[in-house]
Design a protein around this motif. Structure first.
Motif, PDB file in Angstrom:
ATOM      1  N   GLY A   5     -15.819  18.097   9.652  1.00 14.74           N
ATOM      2  CA  GLY A   5     -14.753  18.170  10.599  1.00 14.74           C
ATOM      3  C   GLY A   5     -14.613  19.203  11.839  1.00 14.74           C
ATOM      4  O   GLY A   5     -14.482  18.734  12.832  1.00 14.74           O
ATOM      5  N   ALA A   6     -14.971  20.447  11.289  1.00 16.82           N
ATOM      6  CA  ALA A   6     -14.883  21.694  12.089  1.00 16.82           C
ATOM      7  C   ALA A   6     -16.127  21.402  13.196  1.00 16.82           C
ATOM      8  O   ALA A   6     -15.972  21.523  14.391  1.00 16.82           O
ATOM      9  CB  ALA A   6     -15.020  23.157  11.572  1.00 16.82           C
ATOM     10  N   LEU A   7     -17.354  20.857  12.607  1.00 12.29           N
ATOM     11  CA  LEU A   7     -18.319  20.632  13.632  1.00 12.29           C
ATOM     12  C   LEU A   7     -18.262  19.541  14.540  1.00 12.29           C
ATOM     13  O   LEU A   7     -18.498  19.777  15.709  1.00 12.29           O
ATOM     14  CB  LEU A   7     -19.553  20.356  12.645  1.00 12.29           C
ATOM     15  CG  LEU A   7     -20.896  20.401  13.720  1.00 12.29           C
ATOM     16  CD1 LEU A   7     -21.479  21.447  14.207  1.00 12.29           C
ATOM     17  CD2 LEU A   7     -21.904  19.488  12.938  1.00 12.29           C
ATOM     18  N   TYR A   8     -17.622  18.612  13.930  1.00 17.45           N
ATOM     19  CA  TYR A   8     -17.279  17.464  14.957  1.00 17.45           C
ATOM     20  C   TYR A   8     -16.124  17.685  15.729  1.00 17.45           C
ATOM     21  O   TYR A   8     -16.123  16.820  16.927  1.00 17.45           O
ATOM     22  CB  TYR A   8     -17.120  16.138  14.188  1.00 17.45           C
ATOM     23  CG  TYR A   8     -18.361  15.499  13.775  1.00 17.45           C
ATOM     24  CD1 TYR A   8     -19.124  14.930  14.458  1.00 17.45           C
ATOM     25  CD2 TYR A   8     -18.884  15.770  12.297  1.00 17.45           C
ATOM     26  CE1 TYR A   8     -20.432  14.327  14.077  1.00 17.45           C
ATOM     27  CE2 TYR A   8     -20.113  15.193  12.060  1.00 17.45           C
ATOM     28  CZ  TYR A   8     -21.016  14.844  12.836  1.00 17.45           C
ATOM     29  OH  TYR A   8     -21.982  14.162  12.325  1.00 17.45           O
ATOM     30  N   TYR A   9     -15.334  18.563  15.623  1.00 16.82           N
ATOM     31  CA  TYR A   9     -14.138  18.938  16.354  1.00 16.82           C
ATOM     32  C   TYR A   9     -14.788  19.461  17.933  1.00 16.82           C
ATOM     33  O   TYR A   9     -14.292  19.219  18.896  1.00 16.82           O
ATOM     34  CB  TYR A   9     -13.453  20.090  15.883  1.00 16.82           C
ATOM     35  CG  TYR A   9     -12.427  20.580  16.684  1.00 16.82           C
ATOM     36  CD1 TYR A   9     -10.969  20.071  16.872  1.00 16.82           C
ATOM     37  CD2 TYR A   9     -12.623  21.967  17.142  1.00 16.82           C
ATOM     38  CE1 TYR A   9     -10.280  20.625  18.135  1.00 16.82           C
ATOM     39  CE2 TYR A   9     -11.574  22.361  18.248  1.00 16.82           C
ATOM     40  CZ  TYR A   9     -10.676  21.813  18.607  1.00 16.82           C
ATOM     41  OH  TYR A   9      -9.795  22.562  19.356  1.00 16.82           O
ATOM     42  N   HIS A  10     -15.777  20.562  17.381  1.00 15.64           N
ATOM     43  CA  HIS A  10     -16.576  21.076  18.760  1.00 15.64           C
ATOM     44  C   HIS A  10     -17.546  20.223  19.272  1.00 15.64           C
ATOM     45  O   HIS A  10     -17.645  20.134  20.507  1.00 15.64           O
ATOM     46  CB  HIS A  10     -17.230  22.430  18.386  1.00 15.64           C
ATOM     47  CG  HIS A  10     -16.203  23.301  18.046  1.00 15.64           C
ATOM     48  ND1 HIS A  10     -15.515  24.106  18.894  1.00 15.64           N
ATOM     49  CD2 HIS A  10     -15.839  23.814  16.444  1.00 15.64           C
ATOM     50  CE1 HIS A  10     -14.576  24.921  18.308  1.00 15.64           C
ATOM     51  NE2 HIS A  10     -14.795  24.892  16.869  1.00 15.64           N
ATOM     52  N   PHE A  11     -18.361  19.273  18.367  1.00 18.92           N
ATOM     53  CA  PHE A  11     -19.182  18.337  19.032  1.00 18.92           C
ATOM     54  C   PHE A  11     -18.521  17.020  18.523  1.00 18.92           C
ATOM     55  O   PHE A  11     -19.799  16.476  17.360  1.00 18.92           O
ATOM     56  CB  PHE A  11     -20.597  18.926  18.550  1.00 18.92           C
ATOM     57  CG  PHE A  11     -20.960  20.313  18.922  1.00 18.92           C
ATOM     58  CD1 PHE A  11     -21.337  20.657  20.510  1.00 18.92           C
ATOM     59  CD2 PHE A  11     -20.643  21.377  18.297  1.00 18.92           C
ATOM     60  CE1 PHE A  11     -21.514  21.763  20.899  1.00 18.92           C
ATOM     61  CE2 PHE A  11     -21.064  22.635  18.733  1.00 18.92           C
ATOM     62  CZ  PHE A  11     -21.340  22.828  20.052  1.00 18.92           C
ATOM     63  N   PRO A  12     -18.134  16.237  19.069  1.00 17.09           N
ATOM     64  CA  PRO A  12     -17.733  14.858  18.703  1.00 17.09           C
ATOM     65  C   PRO A  12     -18.567  13.919  18.421  1.00 17.09           C
ATOM     66  O   PRO A  12     -18.696  12.940  17.652  1.00 17.09           O
ATOM     67  CB  PRO A  12     -16.544  14.484  19.652  1.00 17.09           C
ATOM     68  CG  PRO A  12     -16.013  15.883  20.352  1.00 17.09           C
ATOM     69  CD  PRO A  12     -17.299  16.562  20.306  1.00 17.09           C
ATOM     70  N   ASN A  13     -19.758  13.958  19.305  1.00 14.79           N
ATOM     71  CA  ASN A  13     -20.762  12.864  19.373  1.00 14.79           C
ATOM     72  C   ASN A  13     -21.902  13.650  18.214  1.00 14.79           C
ATOM     73  O   ASN A  13     -23.151  13.069  18.393  1.00 14.79           O
ATOM     74  CB  ASN A  13     -21.395  12.883  20.687  1.00 14.79           C
ATOM     75  CG  ASN A  13     -20.382  12.000  21.292  1.00 14.79           C
ATOM     76  OD1 ASN A  13     -19.697  11.156  21.046  1.00 14.79           O
ATOM     77  ND2 ASN A  13     -20.156  12.412  22.527  1.00 14.79           N
ATOM     78  N   GLY A  14     -21.746  14.847  17.618  1.00 19.45           N
ATOM     79  CA  GLY A  14     -22.752  15.113  16.517  1.00 19.45           C
ATOM     80  C   GLY A  14     -23.744  15.905  16.961  1.00 19.45           C
ATOM     81  O   GLY A  14     -23.753  16.520  17.886  1.00 19.45           O
ATOM     82  N   LYS A  15     -24.839  15.614  16.238  1.00 19.65           N
ATOM     83  CA  LYS A  15     -26.128  16.494  16.410  1.00 19.65           C
ATOM     84  C   LYS A  15     -26.689  16.544  17.812  1.00 19.65           C
ATOM     85  O   LYS A  15     -27.321  17.518  18.283  1.00 19.65           O
ATOM     86  CB  LYS A  15     -27.101  16.246  15.221  1.00 19.65           C
ATOM     87  CG  LYS A  15     -28.565  16.765  15.246  1.00 19.65           C
ATOM     88  CD  LYS A  15     -29.134  16.428  14.027  1.00 19.65           C
ATOM     89  CE  LYS A  15     -30.784  16.963  14.454  1.00 19.65           C
ATOM     90  NZ  LYS A  15     -31.495  16.361  13.279  1.00 19.65           N
TER      91      LYS A  15
END
Length: 186
Positions: free
Chosen positions: A37-47
């Motif tokens: 969730g924290a990663l996708y908060y900053h990068f909603p479209n992922g990798k």
């Protein structure tokens, strides 16, 4: 350092050592000590969005370094030699040149998205622009300067990859001797 910047720094390091395809989201999460969730908060479209952010950060770092070297030297020949010698010194000191190239990250370019190709193209075009501008300042036509800048970019990127593959600075050392003479007149 804020969380977003920390994620970019850690992910860039992982991508440089393993390539984009060699790094999974779970590895990034583990290294960053983050939840999904924290990663996708900053990068909603992922990798993919994260990779583009990493490439943009590298773009700033790499082009600032090149600009600094090119502004410090009178001629393109001197600047090119100084830049390649810096690469050689970095390689000899660290055994790699991960911070100065992004080609290892995106080695499977043909299967990557248009957005990633565009981010890479932007970096290459900015680097070539630095070289071309310096060549034009020396009196070369835009056409000649642009062609020479492309040659310089391809040669330096190739030598970086060969040095990494051979685990030797020898390809960089060779182009340090030859590139200024071939591309910039002898």
């Amino acid at each position: 350092m804020d969380t977003r910047s920390q994620i970019i720094e850690i992910a860039t390091n992982l991508f440089q050592h393993k390539g984009y395809k060699g790094v999974g989201i779970n590895e990034i999460l583990k290294e960053c000590n983050l939840t999904k969730g924290a990663l996708y908060y900053h990068f909603p479209n992922g990798k993919e969005e994260l990779l583009i952010a990493c490439l943009q950060e590298m773009n700033v770092t790499i082009t600032n370094s090149i600009k600094k070297i090119f502004n410090k030297h009178q001629t393109t020949r001197e600047a090119t030699s100084a830049m390649i010698q810096k690469l050689v010194a970095d390689f000899n000191q660290k055994g790699t040149i991960t911070g100065y190239t992004f080609s290892s990250i995106v080695s499977g370019m043909d299967s990557l998205s248009e957005a990633i190709r565009d981010a890479c193209n932007s970096l290459y075009m900015e680097i070539q622009g630095i070289y071309s501008n310096k060549l034009q300042e020396e009196g070369n036509s835009k056409e000649v300067a642009d062609s020479t800048a492309l040659l310089m970019t391809a040669t330096i990127e190739g030598a970086v990859m060969l040095s990494s593959t051979k685990k030797s600075a020898e390809p960089l050392e060779q182009i340090a001797q030859v590139l200024p003479k071939v591309s910039l007149g002898s």
